[in-house]
Enzyme design. Structure first.
Site, mmCIF file in Angstrom:
data_model
loop_
_atom_site.group_PDB
_atom_site.id
_atom_site.type_symbol
_atom_site.label_atom_id
_atom_site.label_comp_id
_atom_site.label_asym_id
_atom_site.label_seq_id
_atom_site.Cartn_x
_atom_site.Cartn_y
_atom_site.Cartn_z
ATOM 1 N N HIS A 226 -44.746 -14.216 7.673
ATOM 2 C CA HIS A 226 -44.843 -14.068 9.127
ATOM 3 C C HIS A 226 -45.398 -15.360 9.712
ATOM 4 O O HIS A 226 -46.252 -15.996 9.113
ATOM 5 C CB HIS A 226 -45.784 -12.903 9.482
ATOM 6 C CG HIS A 226 -45.608 -12.424 10.883
ATOM 7 N ND1 HIS A 226 -46.221 -13.040 11.960
ATOM 8 C CD2 HIS A 226 -44.857 -11.416 11.397
ATOM 9 C CE1 HIS A 226 -45.869 -12.412 13.064
ATOM 10 N NE2 HIS A 226 -45.037 -11.429 12.766
ATOM 11 N N ASP B 63 -40.997 -5.371 9.003
ATOM 12 C CA ASP B 63 -39.623 -5.013 8.631
ATOM 13 C C ASP B 63 -39.474 -4.545 7.190
ATOM 14 O O ASP B 63 -38.401 -4.098 6.800
ATOM 15 C CB ASP B 63 -38.718 -6.238 8.856
ATOM 16 C CG ASP B 63 -38.596 -6.561 10.328
ATOM 17 O OD1 ASP B 63 -38.807 -7.728 10.702
ATOM 18 O OD2 ASP B 63 -38.339 -5.632 11.110
HETATM 19 C C1 SDX Z 1 -40.517 -10.333 12.782
HETATM 20 O O1 SDX Z 1 -43.219 -13.442 15.529
HETATM 21 C C2 SDX Z 1 -43.291 -12.167 15.454
HETATM 22 O O2 SDX Z 1 -44.283 -11.555 15.840
HETATM 23 C C3 SDX Z 1 -42.087 -11.467 14.849
HETATM 24 C C4 SDX Z 1 -42.245 -9.965 14.586
HETATM 25 C C5 SDX Z 1 -42.352 -9.181 15.878
HETATM 26 O O3 SDX Z 1 -42.902 -8.069 15.847
HETATM 27 O O4 SDX Z 1 -41.768 -9.628 16.908
HETATM 28 O O5 SDX Z 1 -43.405 -9.720 13.801
HETATM 29 C C6 SDX Z 1 -41.032 -9.401 13.839
HETATM 30 O O6 SDX Z 1 -39.652 -11.126 13.076
HETATM 31 C C7 SDX Z 1 -41.141 -10.286 11.409
HETATM 32 C C8 SDX Z 1 -40.532 -11.374 10.428
HETATM 33 C C9 SDX Z 1 -39.205 -10.832 9.872
HETATM 34 N N1 SDX Z 1 -38.524 -11.887 9.127
HETATM 35 C C10 SDX Z 1 -38.430 -11.811 7.750
HETATM 36 O O7 SDX Z 1 -38.944 -10.934 7.053
HETATM 37 C C11 SDX Z 1 -37.576 -12.922 7.132
HETATM 38 C C12 SDX Z 1 -38.266 -13.482 5.899
HETATM 39 N N2 SDX Z 1 -39.453 -14.245 6.366
HETATM 40 C C13 SDX Z 1 -39.323 -15.662 6.512
HETATM 41 O O8 SDX Z 1 -38.064 -16.141 6.837
HETATM 42 C C14 SDX Z 1 -40.522 -16.338 7.209
HETATM 43 O O9 SDX Z 1 -41.638 -15.850 6.585
HETATM 44 C C15 SDX Z 1 -40.680 -16.203 8.711
HETATM 45 C C16 SDX Z 1 -39.448 -16.632 9.442
HETATM 46 C C17 SDX Z 1 -41.015 -14.816 9.088
HETATM 47 C C18 SDX Z 1 -41.843 -17.123 9.113
HETATM 48 O O10 SDX Z 1 -41.442 -18.402 8.869
HETATM 49 P P1 SDX Z 1 -42.393 -19.669 9.208
HETATM 50 O O11 SDX Z 1 -43.641 -19.238 9.864
HETATM 51 O O12 SDX Z 1 -41.555 -20.696 9.895
HETATM 52 O O13 SDX Z 1 -42.830 -20.137 7.788
HETATM 53 P P2 SDX Z 1 -42.033 -21.189 6.921
HETATM 54 O O14 SDX Z 1 -40.564 -20.880 6.943
HETATM 55 O O15 SDX Z 1 -42.484 -22.550 7.334
HETATM 56 O O16 SDX Z 1 -42.560 -20.850 5.439
HETATM 57 C C19 SDX Z 1 -43.777 -21.403 4.941
HETATM 58 C C20 SDX Z 1 -43.588 -21.447 3.426
HETATM 59 C C21 SDX Z 1 -42.306 -22.202 3.008
HETATM 60 O O17 SDX Z 1 -42.516 -22.662 1.678
HETATM 61 P P3 SDX Z 1 -42.996 -24.234 1.494
HETATM 62 O O18 SDX Z 1 -42.002 -25.083 2.268
HETATM 63 O O19 SDX Z 1 -44.408 -24.273 2.093
HETATM 64 O O20 SDX Z 1 -42.970 -24.449 -0.001
HETATM 65 O O21 SDX Z 1 -43.419 -20.104 2.925
HETATM 66 C C22 SDX Z 1 -42.126 -19.951 2.369
HETATM 67 C C23 SDX Z 1 -41.278 -21.091 2.936
HETATM 68 O O22 SDX Z 1 -40.203 -21.415 2.037
HETATM 69 N N3 SDX Z 1 -41.626 -18.636 2.806
HETATM 70 C C24 SDX Z 1 -40.942 -17.790 2.040
HETATM 71 C C25 SDX Z 1 -40.740 -16.656 2.829
HETATM 72 N N4 SDX Z 1 -41.285 -16.851 4.050
HETATM 73 C C26 SDX Z 1 -41.832 -18.086 4.033
HETATM 74 N N5 SDX Z 1 -40.490 -17.892 0.760
HETATM 75 C C27 SDX Z 1 -39.817 -16.814 0.288
HETATM 76 N N6 SDX Z 1 -39.584 -15.681 0.973
HETATM 77 C C28 SDX Z 1 -40.022 -15.573 2.263
HETATM 78 N N7 SDX Z 1 -39.780 -14.457 2.973
#
Ligand code: SDX
Length: 418
Positions: free
Chosen positions: A297, A354
């Site tokens: 998140h 989710d």
């Molecule tokens: C919602 O904003 C809100 O409040 C949204 C929400 C709401 O109520 O409106 O809460 C609803 O959208 C919840 C999120 C649903 N999405 C997912 O479940 C999709 C999977 N999650 C990711 O795509 C990710 O965690 C996000 C998009 C939710 C957040 O992404 P960020 O904050 O941009 O973080 P990032 O992509 O920069 O990740 C940081 C690190 C990275 O690794 P490094 O580059 O540091 O090595 O964490 C890793 C990412 O690769 N990472 C994941 C991951 N999420 C982040 N690795 C594997 N699986 C994941 N799900």
């Protein structure tokens, strides 16, 4: 909000910036005068550190896993309130009295009767079209059925879209399943939605579970879709167009579309013999685009408080419905393995809202493609509350700056010379 001042040095010039402190002690530098006084702007791709506005609607603390709607804790509301009570609270800032709630619900019920001919329009949508495309198109086209100005934040405009949303969503499910539309029994927003979506009297266990899930999705500060609603609304686009922007932003798999992707991921793991470790390895592999859907998140660097409540509700609903679903046990095992793996722990990746919600939606009988429509149905009061707040405050049109990194000035060359 209380204010003090910080001074920064830019190109040898001292710039004084007001500090804004919120009621929960969040601190911000007010940079409204920065560019005029220094020529500098700030840069923060994805707005990870940038506040687009102040707001009195929802407070969340990602480090501590706190979520409050108008000062009430999400667990307190999920346990004690109804979805229409919470919708009223988000909109008007206070829990309604008995009479206020009765009048509000009556107004939504009146507006749940869709305009003449609109259902025929929904029937004309290709049934195989993704429900989110039908929702965005439907809500946007709804604006054509009201000749009055629907870009002002009046109760009439807000109650119109709040009342219409659930029947529009129920009709989308009927159309997606190639089934006849069902008229509303007139027994309350959530009950009527379920009755119209499934053409049967809903079990009270399901009505209660749905009501709780909608409360948990009702608002979430300045997330991607809510920020989009505020941005679209800031141009004084009508309420239907503004909400349509939010619907489309929510559709993305990184945002609300994740609840559908989570179920597809769990089904894929099940089809792959429950090989959870393989999928955890894929999620950690930088060369693999696969992510653990429903994990991580932007703000929560601790447990998403909503995920905890939904996880408990999933157990409760499946037991009460007598549904045995292997995807729930796969989800629990996936959570356990991930949360003992340093990759996820170091990046503060926990289950989000989710991760478990789709398991309940599936147990209730919704098609997976409808899951994000259900997220939108929960979020509509949060969207319209933010839209109302932005319009009531007469906030300016949103127009971010940028830093240009393209080619500098050059002359046109005739094609014969290229
Ligand atoms: C919602 O904003 C809100 O409040 C949204 C929400 C709401 O109520 O409106 O809460 C609803 O959208 C919840 C999120 C649903 N999405 C997912 O479940 C999709 C999977 N999650 C990711 O795509 C990710 O965690 C996000 C998009 C939710 C957040 O992404 P960020 O904050 O941009 O973080 P990032 O992509 O920069 O990740 C940081 C690190 C990275 O690794 P490094 O580059 O540091 O090595 O964490 C890793 C990412 O690769 N990472 C994941 C991951 N999420 C982040 N690795 C594997 N699986 C994941 N799900």
């Amino acid at each position: 909000m209380s204010e003090n001042i910080v001074a920064i040095q830019l190109d040898g010039k001292e710039i004084n910036l007001p500090v804004v402190i919120g009621t929960e002690n969040e601190k911000a530098l007010d940079i409204a005068k920065l560019r005029a006084e220094s020529g500098f702007i700030t840069l923060d791709t994805g707005y990870k550190n940038t506040g687009a506005t102040s707001s009195a609607i929802t407070f969340l603390n990602g480090e501590e896993g706190i979520l409050h709607y108008r000062g009430y804790d999400i667990a307190d509301l999920a346990e004690n309130a109804s979805f229409t009570e919470v919708s009223y609270l988000l909109l008007y800032g206070e829990l309604p009295s008995k009479d206020q709630l009765a009048n509000f619900e009556a107004s939504l019920a009146t507006n749940s009767r869709l305009p003449e001919g609109f259902a025929d329009l929904q029937k004309a949508f290709p049934s195989e079209a993704h429900p989110m495309s039908q929702l965005a198109a439907g809500i946007c086209l709804l604006s054509n059925y009201y000749k009055r100005n629907t870009s002002d934040a009046t109760d009439e405009n807000i109650h119109t879209i709040l009342g219409a949303f659930a029947p529009v969503a129920a009709n989308i499910q009927r159309n997606f399943l190639n089934k006849d539309f069902v008229s509303s029994p007139g027994k309350g927003l959530v009950y009527d939605f379920l009755a119209m979506a499934f053409d049967e009297e809903p079990d009270e266990v399901i009505v209660d579970a749905m009501d709780k899930l909608l409360i948990l999705h009702a608002d979430h500060e300045q997330n991607c879709s809510t920020s989009t609603v505020r941005m679209v609304g800031s141009s004084h686009a009508n309420i239907f167009a503004s909400i349509t922007g939010g619907i489309n932003a929510l559709w993305g798999p990184l945002h609300g579309g994740a609840n559908q992707s989570v179920l597809e991921m769990l089904e894929a793991i099940k089809a792959d013999g429950g090989n959870i470790k393989k999928y955890v390895a894929k999620a950690k592999d930088k060369d693999d685009p696969f992510r653990l859907m429903g994990f991580g998140h932007r703000v929560y660097k601790n447990f998403d408080p909503r995920a905890k409540i939904i996880k408990r509700a999933a157990d409760n609903v499946l037991n009460k419905l007598g549904v045995k679903d292997e995807t729930l046990s796969i989800a629990k095992k996936l959570e356990e393995i991930a949360l003992s793996d340093s990759y996820f722990v170091e990046r503060n990746l926990y289950p989000n809202v989710d991760f478990y919600s789709g398991i309940i939606y599936k147990a209730i009988g919704f098609p997976t493609e409808m899951f994000t429509v259900l997220f939108a149905l929960g979020r509509i009061p949060g969207w319209v509350s933010n839209w109302k707040e932005m319009r009531d405050r007469k906030e300016p049109i949103g127009r971010p700056r940028q830093v240009y990194t393209g080619a500098t000035l050059r002359k046109y060359t005739p094609i014969s010379e290229r």
